[in-house]
Design an enzyme around this catalytic site. Structure first.
Site, PDB file in Angstrom:
ATOM      1  N   TYR A   1      -1.927   0.301  10.069  1.00  0.00           N
ATOM      2  CA  TYR A   1      -2.153  -0.377   8.786  1.00  0.00           C
ATOM      3  C   TYR A   1      -0.912  -0.269   7.898  1.00  0.00           C
ATOM      4  O   TYR A   1      -0.371  -1.275   7.427  1.00  0.00           O
ATOM      5  CB  TYR A   1      -3.369   0.222   8.082  1.00  0.00           C
ATOM      6  CG  TYR A   1      -3.499  -0.216   6.642  1.00  0.00           C
ATOM      7  CD1 TYR A   1      -3.750  -1.554   6.326  1.00  0.00           C
ATOM      8  CD2 TYR A   1      -3.356   0.691   5.599  1.00  0.00           C
ATOM      9  CE1 TYR A   1      -3.858  -1.961   5.007  1.00  0.00           C
ATOM     10  CE2 TYR A   1      -3.470   0.287   4.283  1.00  0.00           C
ATOM     11  CZ  TYR A   1      -3.714  -1.039   3.987  1.00  0.00           C
ATOM     12  OH  TYR A   1      -3.805  -1.444   2.674  1.00  0.00           O
TER      13      TYR A   1
ATOM     14  N   THR B   1       0.819  -1.211   0.000  1.00  0.00           N
ATOM     15  CA  THR B   1       0.000   0.000   0.000  1.00  0.00           C
ATOM     16  C   THR B   1       0.856   1.266   0.000  1.00  0.00           C
ATOM     17  O   THR B   1       1.970   1.271   0.541  1.00  0.00           O
ATOM     18  CB  THR B   1      -0.905   0.025   1.251  1.00  0.00           C
ATOM     19  OG1 THR B   1      -1.563   1.285   1.351  1.00  0.00           O
ATOM     20  CG2 THR B   1      -0.100  -0.190   2.522  1.00  0.00           C
TER      21      THR B   1
END
Length: 335
Positions: free
Chosen positions: A146, A122
């Protein structure tokens, strides 16, 4: 179409991006095995031409059995938790589901002798960038668990590839949106936090309005700017990355997956209004903590490394496909 050298395991293949990768692999002639615990994925999202195994990637005994029984030669790893605000309130969930589970999967792959690994990473690994567009050699400073959990998995893969006979690609996604143009899959999880998904839910009546979080960013219209990539283009990038890993067994890569162009929140909503000819209600909200002004990819490395080229680089098309899928979901719910 040349015969493929081995079957591929796709973890999280019943989820949004994973299911599109399964379709892209099948379309390219690969044999596919899907491993998914169905926590957020859907059994119906896995085509009948793929083999489905229900289970968790952290179950090393199960994973080892699947790898051995099916002669798996590569893993595409999509399983994990992806909601940024939740990672802030429940960080251990993310270190368990993303980092610890990935460690177990990587170890199972090494024990089974699987030589190739593709990881769903990501742009959140960058945090708030110093400049835009963002290159892969820029600092990694995640601002939430995250992004940190994904970066830790990248580090594990890098260290394993340096020590053992495995190579990898970690693909850092920017904002993934849209749905399979043929209507075979799309974003189906309830409570999605992605703007285009939220907007098409508002179009179909699932939401009363769309929140615009912050209008004072350092951008042309004051709203946050993001790089949106069509999910089917992203899926095809994984197939190209797999073929590159096979052809270059001594090399690994970390690459951005985006189009290199950003759209603001208001530009996205204007596009939805134009596509539907039915303006949705917008509700101005305060900024969310940690949202950068701009996140746009420098995608020159992936274009240089792979033969992959975006085929659906059109915001209106992305919205059309997302809306068509949302309407299909609504029909399924009514039937």
């Amino acid at each position: 179409m040349r015969p493929k050298p081995f079957p591929v395991l796709v973890t999280g293949g019943a989820g949004y991006i994973g299911s599109h990768a399964v379709l892209a692999l099948l379309d390219a002639g690969w044999d596919v095995v899907v491993l998914d615990n169905l926590t957020t994925g859907f059994r119906w999202a896995v085509p009948e031409t793929a083999t489905f195994v229900e289970g968790d990637v952290s179950d090393m005994e199960l994973v080892g059995r699947v790898l051995g029984e099916h002669g798996i030669g590569a893993i595409l790893h999509f399983a994990g938790s992806i909601i940024v605000p939740e990672s802030v309130t429940d960080p251990l969930k993310y270190y368990r589901n993303n980092t610890a589970a990935s460690r177990a999967l990587i170890e199972a792959a090494i024990v089974a002798g699987v030589p190739h690994f593709i990881f769903s990473s990501t742009a959140a690994t960058y945090g708030i960038p110093d400049e835009v567009p963002i290159r892969e050699d820029m600092p990694n400073r995640p601002i939430n668990p995250y992004g940190q959990s994904k970066l830790m998995t990248e580090h594990m893969l890098r260290d394993v590839a340096a020590a053992l006979p495995m190579n990898f690609c970690a693909l850092r996604y920017f904002n993934v949106a849209g749905a399979d143009p043929a209507g075979r899959s799309g974003q189906s999880t309830a409570g999605a936090t992605h703007l285009i998904k939220i907007a098409v839910e508002a179009v179909t009546g699932k939401r009363p309005h769309v929140g615009v979080f912050g209008t004072d960013y350092a951008t042309p219209d004051g709203t946050g700017v993001r790089d949106y990539i069509h999910v089917s283009d992203l899926a095809e990038a994984h197939v190209a990355a797999l073929e590159w890993l096979i052809e270059n067994p001594q090399e690994s890569r970390i690459m951005n997956c985006g189009y290199g162009r950003g759209y603001s929140v208001l530009e996205v909503l204007d596009t939805v209004d134009r596509v539907t000819n039915n303006p949705i209600v917008r509700k101005l909200e305060t900024r969310r903590a940690g949202d950068p002004d701009l996140l746009v990819a420098d995608n020159s490395l992936i274009l240089k490394t792979l033969p992959w080229r975006p085929q659906r680089d059109d915001l209106g098309l992305i919205v059309q496909h997302a809306l068509a899928w949302e309407r299909k979901l609504a029909e399924r719910a009514e039937s």
